[in-house]
Structures are given as structure tokens and as C-alpha cells.
Write a protein that holds these residues in place. Structure first.
Motif, PDB file in Angstrom:
ATOM      1  N   ARG A 149       0.840  -1.200   0.000  1.00 33.42           N
ATOM      2  CA  ARG A 149       0.000   0.000   0.000  1.00 33.42           C
ATOM      3  C   ARG A 149       0.870   1.242   0.000  1.00 33.42           C
ATOM      4  O   ARG A 149       1.757   1.385   0.832  1.00 33.42           O
ATOM      5  CB  ARG A 149      -0.905  -0.019   1.240  1.00 33.42           C
TER       6      ARG A 149
ATOM      7  N   THR B  45       0.760   5.241   0.347  1.00 30.88           N
ATOM      8  CA  THR B  45      -0.075   6.397   0.698  1.00 30.88           C
ATOM      9  C   THR B  45       0.714   7.702   0.559  1.00 30.88           C
ATOM     10  O   THR B  45       0.142   8.776   0.661  1.00 30.88           O
ATOM     11  CB  THR B  45      -0.601   6.296   2.144  1.00 30.88           C
TER      12      THR B  45
ATOM     13  N   ARG C 249      -3.289   9.314   1.312  1.00 28.62           N
ATOM     14  CA  ARG C 249      -4.050   8.555   2.310  1.00 28.62           C
ATOM     15  C   ARG C 249      -5.504   8.390   1.883  1.00 28.62           C
ATOM     16  O   ARG C 249      -6.119   7.370   2.111  1.00 28.62           O
ATOM     17  CB  ARG C 249      -4.001   9.264   3.663  1.00 28.62           C
TER      18      ARG C 249
ATOM     19  N   PRO D 164      -5.238   5.693  -1.767  1.00 30.26           N
ATOM     20  CA  PRO D 164      -3.974   4.944  -1.815  1.00 30.26           C
ATOM     21  C   PRO D 164      -3.837   4.066  -3.060  1.00 30.26           C
ATOM     22  O   PRO D 164      -4.840   3.586  -3.600  1.00 30.26           O
ATOM     23  CB  PRO D 164      -4.050   4.062  -0.560  1.00 30.26           C
TER      24      PRO D 164
END
Ligand code: ATP
Ligand code: MG
Length: 304
Positions: free
Chosen positions: A20, A22, A247, A250
Motif C-alpha cells: 500500500r 499512501t 491517504r 492509496p
């Protein structure tokens, strides 16, 4: 949130977290290995299958509440090189979800009508309503990927000449990031997936499409031409992820050389996003309760 759920979330985070993104700054595509299986080996494949099945079950439950609550919408963006497994992942991961609450859009080359508008026009028209999941099989990111790799496509977009400068890609990426921020502020949960397949595995899958009559239909010689631009595509992807990972929207750069792993991580990321919303069925107020009681009475009072 219940303790059990929190514990599962921790495990999900361990699985999804490494992929992930962000914060785009410093992101490098080469840090993610397309062959990675997060420490799960193929011998655990049956285990992975069970995990996927459970993930899908959770997703189905959450989608029902999501639909009932009718507050957020969810946009799932899938991007990848050919044969990375977009279609199969979408099919598997969304199996079982209520089709009424879910729509898939596949974006191909734009039509003349679409080229007569700003680039976001055709994507904007397909955004999910509240309570629904919208899946983009390719997306507005093509505008900074294929269009960037093949600049002649940009010419077809009929932009005023003075707007086509060397900053155009950076500007588009900023606009995309701004657009996604806007969506997030409107209650859209935006999750983006780049299925990261290796060039070698793509070749293997192309050859399989050539070798197996049932898969011949999937093969297009244009895909082989695109493969020739691999480095340019990877550079464009890296740039896009750097400029638009946030955020609120993402990116997930998911190893895609092993389909079972790709599907597992995608399902886990979606479950995670749902759970973080802490969804619940809408509460019934007193007036509604009275209404329900009256309906019961009426039904019970019927002769037959
Ligand atoms: P599959 O091959 O698995 O059926 P696909 O998404 O590759 O799915 P195709 O019909 O093969 O579908 O290809 C669609 C093509 O349209 C891709 O090559 C893609 O790059 C191109 N495309 C998508 N959006 C744009 C755009 N905005 N401008 C130009 N080309 C685009
Ligand atoms: Mg294709």
C-alpha cells in the motif's frame, strides 16, 4: 470495533501493508517484486484459497450494509499491463457481491464524442452512486499512461496548442490527485490497484494464449507491440503512483506473477477499507418502529 475484528485487521494490515502506497515521494517500482508472495508459499495455496473465500464472504456482508447505509460510495481502480490478470481478479474478488450494488466499467480507446470533451468527462459519468461499488477496469490513469507513451494519442484530444507543453503530464497528474481528493471529500472511498506483473511472466501468459485454443481469443498482436514499450510504461506508472498516492486514495502495487496471491491481497485491501468505515445497518427511529408495528398488525389481521 470488536476485539476479534481488530485482530483480523492487524493480520490484514500485515498482508496488504507492504504493497500500500499512501505517500508517493520516494516510491520506486523496483522495490516491489512481481513474484513476491508475502512469505506465503504455494504449498499453502489451499490455505490461501480459504483465506480468499473468507475475505469474499466478509466483503459480501459489508457490501450489504454499505448499500443499506447509502452514504459512501467506493471506487476501485484497476490498472495493469496486458495479461496481468485484471479481468480474472475482478471476477474472483467480486464473486458473490450483490450485482445491484456493483458496476464494472471497462475503458477502451475513446470515441470521437469522448475526444470532444475534457479527458475526465467519460470517467466522471461512470462514478458510483452512494451505497454502490464502481469498478474501473482501466481508468483516467490511461490518460497519463498509454497517452503518455504514445504521444500521437494526445494529438487526437484536440487540446488548444498553448496548453500542450512539456508540463502536461505533471499537470494532469495534479488534476487527477485533486479530483481524487474531491471524491474523498464527497464520501467516495477510492482504492487503486496496479497489478504488477513481470515482463517474463507476461511472455509466458501470451504464449499460453497462443498455445491453448480456448485462450486464443484473448490474444491480440497489439499487446505484443505494447510490450515493446515496457520501460516507458513502467516509468509512466512509477511517475503516476508517485504523484497520486495519498491517504485518501492509496495505490496498491500488487505482485501479479501469482494469480492466487494477487486476488488474496486485493480482497484483503477491500475488506480492510470496508471495516474501517465501521458500517452498521441504519437504525430504525420511533416513527419507523410504529410503522412496522402497524404493518405487522395489518398483516396479522388479514383473513387469509
Ligand atoms: P483485455 O485485453 O483483457 O480484454 P483490455 O483492457 O486490455 O482488456 P483491450 O480492448 O484489449 O482491453 O484494450 C483496450 C485498449 O484501450 C488498451 O490498449 C488501452 O491502453 C486503450 N485505452 C484505454 N484508455 C485509453 C485512452 N484514454 N486513450 C487511448 N487509449 C486508451
Ligand atoms: Mg488487452
Amino acid at each position: 470495533m470488536e476485539k476479534k475484528k481488530r485482530e483480523i485487521l492487524k493480520r490484514i494490515d500485515k498482508l496488504v501493508g507492504p504493497y500500500r502506497i499512501t505517500k508517493g515521494k520516494g516510491f520506486r517500482l523496483k522495490d516491489i517484486d512481481p513474484g513476491d508472495t508475502g512469505g506465503l508459499d504455494s504449498e499453502q495455496k489451499p490455505g490461501a484459497r480459504e483465506m480468499l473465500a473468507r475475505g469474499i464472504q466478509w466483503m459480501v456482508e459489508e457490501q450489504d450494509k454499505f448499500y443499506a447505509a447509502d452514504r459512501h460510495s467506493m471506487l476501485l481502480v484497476f490498472q495493469a499491463m496486458d495479461a496481468a490478470g485484471k479481468d480474472g481478479t475482478i471476477r474472483h474478488v467480486m464473486s458473490g457481491v450483490n450485482p445491484q450494488g456493483c458496476q464494472v466499467y471497462s475503458f477502451k480507446q475513446p470515441s470521437m464524442e469522448e475526444l470532444d470533451h475534457d479527458f475526465m468527462w467519460r470517467y466522471q459519468k461512470c462514478l458510483p452512486e452512494r451505497g454502490r461499488i464502481g469498478i474501473f477496469n482501466r481508468s483516467y490513469y490511461e490518460e497519463v499512461l498509454v497517452v503518455r507513451v504514445h504521444e500521437e494519442l494526445l494529438e487526437r484530444q484536440k487540446l488548444p496548442q498553448d496548453l500542450v507543453t512539456r508540463d502536461i503530464w505533471e499537470e494532469r497528474l495534479k488534476d487527477i490527485a485533486g479530483f481524487e481528493r474531491y471524491l474523498a471529500r464527497q464520501g467516495t472511498v477510492v482504492l487503486k490497484f496496479f497489478l504488477h506483473v513481470s515482463r517474463r511472466e507476461q511472455k509466458r501468459r501470451f504464449l499460453e494464449r497462443l498455445d491453448m485454443p480456448d485462450k486464443n481469443w484473448k490474444f491480440s498482436s497489439a499487446d505484443v507491440t505494447e510490450r515493446g514499450h515496457w520501460r516507458d510504461y513502467m516509468a509512466a506508472y512509477e511517475d503516476a503512483i508517485r504523484a497520486t498516492a495519498s491517504r485518501e486514495a492509496p495505490w496498491h502495487v500488487i505482485p501479479a506473477d501469482n494469480k492466487w496471491f494477487t486476488r488474496l491481497v486485493v480482497a484483503a485491501a477491500i475488506v480492510e477499507a470496508f471495516w474501517k468505515l465501521e458500517l452498521a445497518y441504519p437504525q430504525v427511529d420511533d416513527a419507523k418502529k410504529k410503522d412496522l408495528a402497524a404493518a405487522r398488525k395489518a398483516l396479522m389481521g388479514e383473513k387469509k
